[in-house]
Design a protein around this motif. Structure first.
Motif: not given
Length: 903
Positions: A123-147
């Protein structure tokens, strides 16, 4: 409360019941890496790893499809270590106000026996507050966009928006925007552009394999890398996978459309040399940038998701650079952060080097103001690396045993057995029989296998001569690569003479570019002299080669092209080279000779797309008096562009130096030869012919887009004009990369992958010998597109009719003028036109191949006609009528393609 749109589908998966062990393994680690979480576990000790994830009430097995949908990926290395990467916005996370994220996973290690299974809860808890307007993540089996979600201040009635999703983004573009809360808003529709529009309701989106989440402040869309709505696009010359989407959010009063597009690099963005990996990413990723006011703010480099400091980047010998178009990362093969892996192919031992760099980019756009954080985790594996094995003889005759060392291997190679003349023995059986087998490890992570066998064992052959006993040991090492258990063998024979004189001897092997020679000095000779080629191996000459001395053994490595080698046979793709080594006793002057001959792959001919041919010839042993500078092509006036005492380099074209051409099926073969005329030589007073030197030079070109015409003399006068036979003129159709017509698609790039509404820029040229006659005029008569290579096939889309654009096509051909420049001497030899891909749309197929054909007319301006040769477009009134040809005209046909189209 945030509404997780993926949970409804996840609950349909079978729930896995497990028992969690109370003791946590000390070799499990978890770390927060910005908008990602990384779990590490290992070594797995041969057990299989399965990962489960927990949501509020259920524990679910992460199948490959579910992992790509929910934001998880798993990486394994050759040492049995594993890493699990999870997006902070994965399907199972406990999200608190988009600030803290808790993920619970279960790591299950499964062995052959169920009683040996182990399960560990993390079990792991992470804190992440400096979200950009848009965040894009490319991994080995998927791609993700967070807006970040925004809605219009002035809502529009729902029924108005329901009329056309295409127009949603056009309402009130100038209106101020504000952040929406989760309450009352839901995702209802996703609009895909591939490149035509495809609308899906949210339940269909989830069934298709996408993950979509509406968090307190953000919209998250996740796609597997094999999604059917994905297409590929070259961005600044880098191939990228693109998913163009817009997501519709609605409540009772308001509908808004959010751009949720995402693009990720593909393996085609990486290039390799034997010692370096180069990864290029576009500096400006056009499918994701809508503003002209683009500014690159930050670029970070990392490995396995973790950023590296500038000092760490320098210490690892990585190189990160930027130019006007690209961000370029260079990593030396074997650098810290990656690992080597063993492989077996066709019985040969090979290795690869793998590394997973991370590139994190931050850019801003001023209209409207917004920032984008772009993160790519990009696994890279080199092509196979040839890793030749060597058996090193460390025999000490006085000890009465064979001592050999086989290596080197990576740690994932295991010795299984050794076959001797009297049978096959496992490693345990060898040790029981009195042999000694041990592994020797080296600081670079490689290892070798040391074997000791007594002279007296029955596996050893012996024979007597007048003064000595000669012992011989035959061995076949059986090895496997783990964990695949891929098997391969290495065969070796070693021999020693004892009881009296132990003579000096020489052995040798070859790899893909070197001779490897082993000299054993024996026990009766002091200050043994070694001659390599024709030169005594002095300290000065020894500096030119790699020489290692170990006891009575001297190991010499000589490149196949070294000056002390001789070339025996020269072929178009290989050179057979020979190395001669001699041992001289300085007292008795006895000489022992050794020669080693091997073939080495070497490209001696290079064929360029513009018809230029480069070839290399080398002096061979059978023609000792040959002077490379005297070599010529078929045309004896064509000598080498460069030569020395061993080689000659030639540079010529398919139309010069006596080059001949013939057609073989769909291939055009250019042929020439490099030769040295024979001359008489004297041998024992008798005149003899020295062997003639001749090297054939071949180049092959596809001819599906090249046809010919000829210039002949008009018998009525001395002025040249175009005749309708086919000989020297060539009509060629090319595809330019853009409207500048400076760069063109190469033949090996076909079929080209294009998207609907993308323009194609065609150039048609008539090639005149020496490009010297301005009176030749090229005109386009008919151009059309088909779905088959057969120019007469149906259906057919007309592009140009009687030299004019097809007025019935809503996306008509656009003709582009041609001006003289460094490449174009006579614009009359060229025609250029642009076609919109929409003209080829087929409603029944999402993708298909397209071929473009043209009938062209080659005119002589001495004989102008009333039709095409007087102007590009015939008078509209003559449309549909076949025009008459003038005496100086010739009609040719050219085809371009195939072009693979995606809607």
């Amino acid at each position: 409360m945030a509404r997780n749109l993926g949970i409804g589908l996840l609950l349909m998966i079978t729930v896995v019941s497990i028992q969690v062990q109370s003791k946590r393994s000390p070799n499990i680690d978890s770390v927060c890496l910005g908008n990602m979480l990384r779990l590490s576990i290992g070594p797995l000790k041969g057990k299989a790893l399965e990962v489960d994830a927990k949501n509020a009430s259920h524990i679910l097995a992460l199948t490959p499809n579910l992992a790509s949908k929910c934001g998880f990926s798993v990486k394994m290395d050759s040492m049995g270590n594993a890493m699990v990467f999870a997006s902070l916005q994965n399907c199972f996370v406990q999200n608190s106000d988009d600030e803290t994220f808790t993920t619970v996973t279960y790591l299950r290690l499964k062995g052959n026996n169920i009683t040996n299974d182990e399960t560990y809860a993390v079990e792991k808890t992470c804190t992440y507050t400096p979200w950009a307007f848009r965040e894009i993540l490319c991994d080995r089996n998927y791609m993700e966009v967070s807006v970040r979600r925004t809605v219009l201040d002035n809502p529009l009635p729902e029924q108005s928006n329901a009329k056309s999703y295409t127009n949603l983004g056009r309402f009130r573009r100038a209106a101020n925007r504000k952040t929406a809360t989760a309450s009352g808003y839901s995702v209802t529709t996703v609009v895909f552009t591939i490149p035509e529009q495809r609308v899906m309701k949210i339940d269909q989106v989830q069934r298709t394999g996408y993950g979509i989440t509406n968090t307190p402040t953000r919209l998250v869309l996740r796609s597997p890398l094999n999604a059917p709505e994905m297409f590929f696009q070259n961005v600044a010359g880098v191939p990228m996978a693109v998913l163009k989407t817009s997501t519709i959010l609605e409540n009772t009063l308001l509908s808004t459309q959010i751009d949720s597009s995402v693009a990720c690099p593909t393996p085609g963005s990486v290039s390799f040399t034997p010692n370096m990996i180069t990864w290029s990413v576009p500096r400006r990723i056009d499918p994701l940038v809508s503003s002209c006011n683009f500014q690159l703010k930050e670029v970070f480099l990392g490995v396995e998701g973790m950023r590296l400091s500038p000092g760490e980047v320098m210490a690892r010998r990585y190189s990160l650079s930027l130019n006007k178009m690209h961000i370029i990362l260079q990593i030396p093969v074997g650098a810290v952060g990656g690992y080597f892996k063993s492989h077996v192919k066709n019985g040969q031992y090979l290795t690869t080097y793998s590394i997973e760099p991370m590139l994190e980019i931050l850019w801003t756009e001023d209209d409207p103001p917004k920032d984008t954080r772009y993160k790519v985790l990009f696994p890279i594996t080199t092509p196979f690396i040839i890793s030749p094995l060597q058996l090193v003889d460390r025999i000490v005759p006085e000890e009465g045993v064979f001592k050999v060392e086989l290596g080197t291997f990576l740690q994932d190679v295991e010795l299984i057995n050794i076959t001797f003349l009297d049978g096959v023995l496992s490693v345990a059986e060898c040790n029981d029989r009195g042999f000694n087998i041990e592994e020797l490890s080296f600081p670079n992570g490689s290892k070798s296998i040391a074997l000791t066998v007594p002279f007296t064992d029955r596996a050893v052959l012996n024979k007597m001569d007048a003064r000595n006993v000669i012992y011989t040991l035959h061995m076949v090492f059986g090895l496997v690569v783990l964990p695949e258990y891929s098997s391969f063998t290495y065969t070796a024979v070693t021999e020693v003479s004892v009881k009296g004189i132990v003579p000096a001897y020489i052995t040798g092997t070859c790899d893909h570019e070197n001779f490897h020679v082993t000299v054993k000095s024996g026990n009766q000779v002091q200050n043994l002299r070694i001659v390599v080629g024709q030169r005594l191996l002095t300290p000065e000459i020894a500096e030119q080669y790699r020489i290692v001395t170990e006891g009575a053994h001297i190991f010499i490595t000589v490149p196949f092209y070294a000056p002390d080698t001789v070339f025996e046979v020269i072929e178009s793709s290989s050179i057979r080279s020979k190395l001669h080594v001699s041992l001289r006793d300085p007292v008795t002057m006895n000489i022992q000779h050794f020669s080693l001959s091997c073939s080495f792959l070497s490209a001696l001919t290079e064929c360029f797309a513009n018809g230029t041919i480069a070839a290399v010839a080398a002096k061979i042993e059978s023609v000792p008096s040959m002077i490379p500078s005297q070599l010529t092509l078929k045309d004896s006036a064509c000598g080498p562009a460069y030569s020395d005492d061993r080689i000659a380099r030639f540079l010529f074209t398919g139309r010069s130096c006596g080059t001949t051409r013939q057609f073989i099926s769909s291939v055009m073969l250019y042929e020439n030869e490099i030769s040295l005329p024979s001359k008489p030589v004297a041998a024992n007073g008798v005149q003899m012919e020295e062997p003639q030197y001749m090297l054939k030079v071949f180049c092959y070109y596809m001819v599906n887009a090249t046809h010919s015409a000829a210039f002949l003399t008009n018998p009525r006068n001395n002025d040249p004009h175009v005749h309708t036979t086919r000989s020297q003129l060539q009509v060629i159709m090319r595809l330019a990369q853009d409207i500048s017509y400076n760069l063109f698609q190469e033949m090996e790039e076909f079929p080209l992958v294009m998207n609907l509404r993308e323009p194609l820029y065609f150039e048609v040229e008539v090639e005149v010998p020496m490009n010297s006659d301005p009176r030749v005029v090229l005109k386009l008569e008919y151009c059309w597109a088909t779905l088959k290579e057969d120019r007469k096939s149906q259906p057919r889309w007309n592009l140009i009719i009687n030299g004019c654009e097809n007025t019935e096509d809503p996306f008509q051909v656009v003709f582009h003028p041609v001006s003289a420049d460094a490449r174009v001497q006579y614009p009359s030899h060229f025609k250029r036109f642009e076609v919109q891909m929409f003209s080829f749309m087929d409603e029944d197929n999402p993708s298909y191949l397209v071929y473009v054909h043209c009938d062209v007319v080659i005119c002589d301006d001495k004989f102008p006609s009333d039709g095409l040769c007087s102007e590009q477009c015939v008078n509209k009134k003559t449309k549909g009528q076949r025009r008459a040809f003038s005496e100086g005209d010739s009609t040719e046909h050219v085809t371009s393609g195939p072009i693979l189209m995606f809607k």
